[in-house]
Scaffold this motif. Sequence first.
Motif, PDB file in Angstrom:
ATOM      1  N   GLN A 190       0.821  -1.202   0.000  1.00  0.00           N
ATOM      2  CA  GLN A 190       0.000   0.000   0.000  1.00  0.00           C
ATOM      3  C   GLN A 190       0.863   1.264   0.000  1.00  0.00           C
ATOM      4  O   GLN A 190       0.526   2.256  -0.656  1.00  0.00           O
ATOM      5  CB  GLN A 190      -0.949  -0.015   1.203  1.00  0.00           C
ATOM      6  N   LEU A 191       1.962   1.224   0.723  1.00  0.00           N
ATOM      7  CA  LEU A 191       2.850   2.387   0.733  1.00  0.00           C
ATOM      8  C   LEU A 191       3.514   2.589  -0.630  1.00  0.00           C
ATOM      9  O   LEU A 191       3.616   3.720  -1.118  1.00  0.00           O
ATOM     10  CB  LEU A 191       3.914   2.210   1.823  1.00  0.00           C
ATOM     11  N   ALA A 192       3.924   1.487  -1.257  1.00  0.00           N
ATOM     12  CA  ALA A 192       4.543   1.586  -2.585  1.00  0.00           C
ATOM     13  C   ALA A 192       3.545   2.129  -3.601  1.00  0.00           C
ATOM     14  O   ALA A 192       3.913   2.921  -4.484  1.00  0.00           O
ATOM     15  CB  ALA A 192       5.058   0.218  -3.022  1.00  0.00           C
ATOM     16  N   LYS A 197       9.064   5.061  -1.385  1.00  0.00           N
ATOM     17  CA  LYS A 197      10.194   4.251  -1.851  1.00  0.00           C
ATOM     18  C   LYS A 197      11.231   3.948  -0.763  1.00  0.00           C
ATOM     19  O   LYS A 197      12.069   3.074  -0.941  1.00  0.00           O
ATOM     20  CB  LYS A 197      10.895   4.968  -3.008  1.00  0.00           C
ATOM     21  N   HIS A 198      11.179   4.689   0.361  1.00  0.00           N
ATOM     22  CA  HIS A 198      12.177   4.504   1.419  1.00  0.00           C
ATOM     23  C   HIS A 198      11.425   4.314   2.745  1.00  0.00           C
ATOM     24  O   HIS A 198      11.004   5.293   3.361  1.00  0.00           O
ATOM     25  CB  HIS A 198      13.131   5.701   1.477  1.00  0.00           C
ATOM     26  N   ILE A 199      11.286   3.055   3.144  1.00  0.00           N
ATOM     27  CA  ILE A 199      10.387   2.693   4.241  1.00  0.00           C
ATOM     28  C   ILE A 199      11.190   2.223   5.450  1.00  0.00           C
ATOM     29  O   ILE A 199      12.096   1.395   5.345  1.00  0.00           O
ATOM     30  CB  ILE A 199       9.422   1.571   3.790  1.00  0.00           C
ATOM     31  N   LEU A 200      10.816   2.737   6.625  1.00  0.00           N
ATOM     32  CA  LEU A 200      11.407   2.320   7.894  1.00  0.00           C
ATOM     33  C   LEU A 200      10.396   1.444   8.629  1.00  0.00           C
ATOM     34  O   LEU A 200       9.237   1.849   8.809  1.00  0.00           O
ATOM     35  CB  LEU A 200      11.747   3.549   8.743  1.00  0.00           C
ATOM     36  N   LEU A 201      10.817   0.270   9.059  1.00  0.00           N
ATOM     37  CA  LEU A 201       9.945  -0.640   9.804  1.00  0.00           C
ATOM     38  C   LEU A 201      10.373  -0.677  11.268  1.00  0.00           C
ATOM     39  O   LEU A 201      11.501  -1.063  11.585  1.00  0.00           O
ATOM     40  CB  LEU A 201      10.013  -2.047   9.208  1.00  0.00           C
ATOM     41  N   ILE A 202       9.461  -0.260  12.165  1.00  0.00           N
ATOM     42  CA  ILE A 202       9.672  -0.423  13.615  1.00  0.00           C
ATOM     43  C   ILE A 202       9.026  -1.756  13.976  1.00  0.00           C
ATOM     44  O   ILE A 202       7.825  -1.845  14.223  1.00  0.00           O
ATOM     45  CB  ILE A 202       9.044   0.730  14.426  1.00  0.00           C
ATOM     46  N   ALA A 203       9.823  -2.816  13.974  1.00  0.00           N
ATOM     47  CA  ALA A 203       9.317  -4.178  14.149  1.00  0.00           C
ATOM     48  C   ALA A 203       9.239  -4.553  15.626  1.00  0.00           C
ATOM     49  O   ALA A 203       9.832  -3.887  16.488  1.00  0.00           O
ATOM     50  CB  ALA A 203      10.232  -5.164  13.416  1.00  0.00           C
ATOM     51  N   GLN A 285       1.607  13.545   4.222  1.00  0.00           N
ATOM     52  CA  GLN A 285       2.154  14.467   3.234  1.00  0.00           C
ATOM     53  C   GLN A 285       3.596  14.055   2.907  1.00  0.00           C
ATOM     54  O   GLN A 285       3.833  13.261   2.017  1.00  0.00           O
ATOM     55  CB  GLN A 285       2.086  15.910   3.768  1.00  0.00           C
ATOM     56  N   GLN A 286       4.560  14.556   3.680  1.00  0.00           N
ATOM     57  CA  GLN A 286       5.949  14.165   3.430  1.00  0.00           C
ATOM     58  C   GLN A 286       6.189  12.688   3.774  1.00  0.00           C
ATOM     59  O   GLN A 286       6.947  11.996   3.103  1.00  0.00           O
ATOM     60  CB  GLN A 286       6.918  15.028   4.252  1.00  0.00           C
ATOM     61  N   ILE A 287       5.548  12.224   4.837  1.00  0.00           N
ATOM     62  CA  ILE A 287       5.789  10.860   5.332  1.00  0.00           C
ATOM     63  C   ILE A 287       4.463  10.197   5.690  1.00  0.00           C
ATOM     64  O   ILE A 287       3.611  10.805   6.352  1.00  0.00           O
ATOM     65  CB  ILE A 287       6.705  10.879   6.573  1.00  0.00           C
ATOM     66  N   ASP A 288       4.294   8.941   5.253  1.00  0.00           N
ATOM     67  CA  ASP A 288       3.147   8.130   5.669  1.00  0.00           C
ATOM     68  C   ASP A 288       3.518   7.307   6.895  1.00  0.00           C
ATOM     69  O   ASP A 288       4.671   6.864   7.046  1.00  0.00           O
ATOM     70  CB  ASP A 288       2.719   7.173   4.554  1.00  0.00           C
ATOM     71  N   VAL A 289       2.538   7.079   7.755  1.00  0.00           N
ATOM     72  CA  VAL A 289       2.709   6.164   8.887  1.00  0.00           C
ATOM     73  C   VAL A 289       1.652   5.084   8.764  1.00  0.00           C
ATOM     74  O   VAL A 289       0.456   5.370   8.671  1.00  0.00           O
ATOM     75  CB  VAL A 289       2.569   6.891  10.242  1.00  0.00           C
ATOM     76  N   PHE A 290       2.120   3.831   8.745  1.00  0.00           N
ATOM     77  CA  PHE A 290       1.229   2.669   8.615  1.00  0.00           C
ATOM     78  C   PHE A 290       1.326   1.882   9.916  1.00  0.00           C
ATOM     79  O   PHE A 290       2.401   1.416  10.289  1.00  0.00           O
ATOM     80  CB  PHE A 290       1.669   1.797   7.431  1.00  0.00           C
ATOM     81  N   ALA A 291       0.188   1.723  10.630  1.00  0.00           N
ATOM     82  CA  ALA A 291       0.213   1.122  11.965  1.00  0.00           C
ATOM     83  C   ALA A 291      -0.720  -0.074  12.068  1.00  0.00           C
ATOM     84  O   ALA A 291      -1.786  -0.102  11.460  1.00  0.00           O
ATOM     85  CB  ALA A 291      -0.182   2.160  13.009  1.00  0.00           C
ATOM     86  N   LYS A 292      -0.290  -1.032  12.868  1.00  0.00           N
ATOM     87  CA  LYS A 292      -1.165  -2.142  13.265  1.00  0.00           C
ATOM     88  C   LYS A 292      -1.749  -1.804  14.628  1.00  0.00           C
ATOM     89  O   LYS A 292      -1.047  -1.352  15.522  1.00  0.00           O
ATOM     90  CB  LYS A 292      -0.372  -3.455  13.338  1.00  0.00           C
ATOM     91  N   GLU A 293      -3.052  -2.033  14.783  1.00  0.00           N
ATOM     92  CA  GLU A 293      -3.686  -1.682  16.047  1.00  0.00           C
ATOM     93  C   GLU A 293      -4.729  -2.724  16.443  1.00  0.00           C
ATOM     94  O   GLU A 293      -5.315  -3.395  15.599  1.00  0.00           O
ATOM     95  CB  GLU A 293      -4.346  -0.300  15.963  1.00  0.00           C
ATOM     96  N   ALA A 294      -4.946  -2.860  17.750  1.00  0.00           N
ATOM     97  CA  ALA A 294      -5.946  -3.785  18.266  1.00  0.00           C
ATOM     98  C   ALA A 294      -7.273  -3.082  18.514  1.00  0.00           C
ATOM     99  O   ALA A 294      -8.326  -3.711  18.545  1.00  0.00           O
ATOM    100  CB  ALA A 294      -5.452  -4.424  19.562  1.00  0.00           C
ATOM    101  N   MET A 305      -3.453   8.774   8.899  1.00  0.00           N
ATOM    102  CA  MET A 305      -2.671   7.567   9.126  1.00  0.00           C
ATOM    103  C   MET A 305      -3.271   6.389   8.366  1.00  0.00           C
ATOM    104  O   MET A 305      -4.478   6.353   8.094  1.00  0.00           O
ATOM    105  CB  MET A 305      -2.620   7.226  10.620  1.00  0.00           C
ATOM    106  N   LEU A 306      -2.439   5.422   8.026  1.00  0.00           N
ATOM    107  CA  LEU A 306      -2.879   4.174   7.421  1.00  0.00           C
ATOM    108  C   LEU A 306      -2.847   3.101   8.516  1.00  0.00           C
ATOM    109  O   LEU A 306      -1.862   3.001   9.258  1.00  0.00           O
ATOM    110  CB  LEU A 306      -1.958   3.774   6.268  1.00  0.00           C
ATOM    111  N   THR A 307      -3.910   2.325   8.635  1.00  0.00           N
ATOM    112  CA  THR A 307      -3.986   1.364   9.731  1.00  0.00           C
ATOM    113  C   THR A 307      -4.498   0.016   9.254  1.00  0.00           C
ATOM    114  O   THR A 307      -5.160  -0.086   8.218  1.00  0.00           O
ATOM    115  CB  THR A 307      -4.914   1.864  10.850  1.00  0.00           C
TER     116      THR A 307
END
Length: 346
Positions: A190-192, A197-203, A285-294, A305-307
């Motif tokens: 979805q981000l692509a 193009k430059h994605i950081l994953l906080i795993a 805008q400049q940066i997307d944030v994609f989060a998993k939530e309960a 935000m993308l969730t």
Amino acid sequence: MAHTKGNDNAAAPSSSRTKPTLKTIARISGLAVPTVSRALNDAPDIGSETKKLIRKIASEIGYVPNRAGVRLRTGRTNVITLVMSTQHDLMSHTARLIASVAGGLRNTPFHLVVTPFFPDQDPMEPVRYIVETGSADAIIMNQIQAQDPRVAYLMERGFPFATHGRTDWADKHPYYDFDNECFGRLAVKQLAERGRKHILLIAPPQAHNYAQHMIAGARDSAIRYAAALDVAGGVTSDSSSEEVVAFIRETLRNHPDVDAIITASTSSAMAAVAALEQEGAQVGQQIDVFAKEAVPFMKLFRADMLTMSEQVGTAGAFLAKAAIQAIRDPEAPPMQALDVPTEDTK
């Protein structure tokens, strides 16, 4: 015999000093004591209406089973314990998981006990204690490792359990899991598709199996969509908000080409938003944030935000039933379920 208002006087023991017993319920219901006992223990050969009637009477008269007597008769405690780290993220999973496991045990003879363990404590310690003291009939655990020593120990001893997450031996034990590999793939996809193009994953912590699944899915998708993926090495989705904010701010300064962040918890997602806004960027805008939530919360926090939702409520209820089956029918195939997200899982 139906329980009617005409029987109200028979329920007098609830207001007297005499403790209600199985015989009290049998007298009110007109059923035999063994039938009452089996109904309260959720025996499969007792009809649902009979169980409902017996439970209603028991509740009205304040009947509480004698735990010591139950253990002497059956060898069971009627306790299922949920073993959880005190460090786990309350906003993400813990409260929802406890509530849903408790809900799954409603109208059963089993009671939930939460057994915490601390960050500096060996996770094996509470599990060994429960097994060696016989203080519960089954254990439910999360934060599962690929070759989790707790699971190996419980399988070796034939002690009933169920896991929120999968091990390398998942075909042999009960579990409920969210497909984090699919989450990683869909998040990057979805981000692509949004041009990132430059994605950081906080795993999650990489000792946990679901972290490996998430990273593998994200990397596969990054290759497919020609995106650069960096897995954060200094923090995890379980790190404190302050640590995540500091790490992301430093990352954005050193790598200004980062245009998307994937996080595996609500707290790390909120920290990511705080960090990028402190650096003068705007979510979506400049940066997307994609989060998993309960819990569906993040879009109320930031609408752009993308969730993706993880159904922890469903997980807890399933795990409760899986643990009960492991107690009652250890030779039956273990109950197993995998929650596979789709692009509509929001």
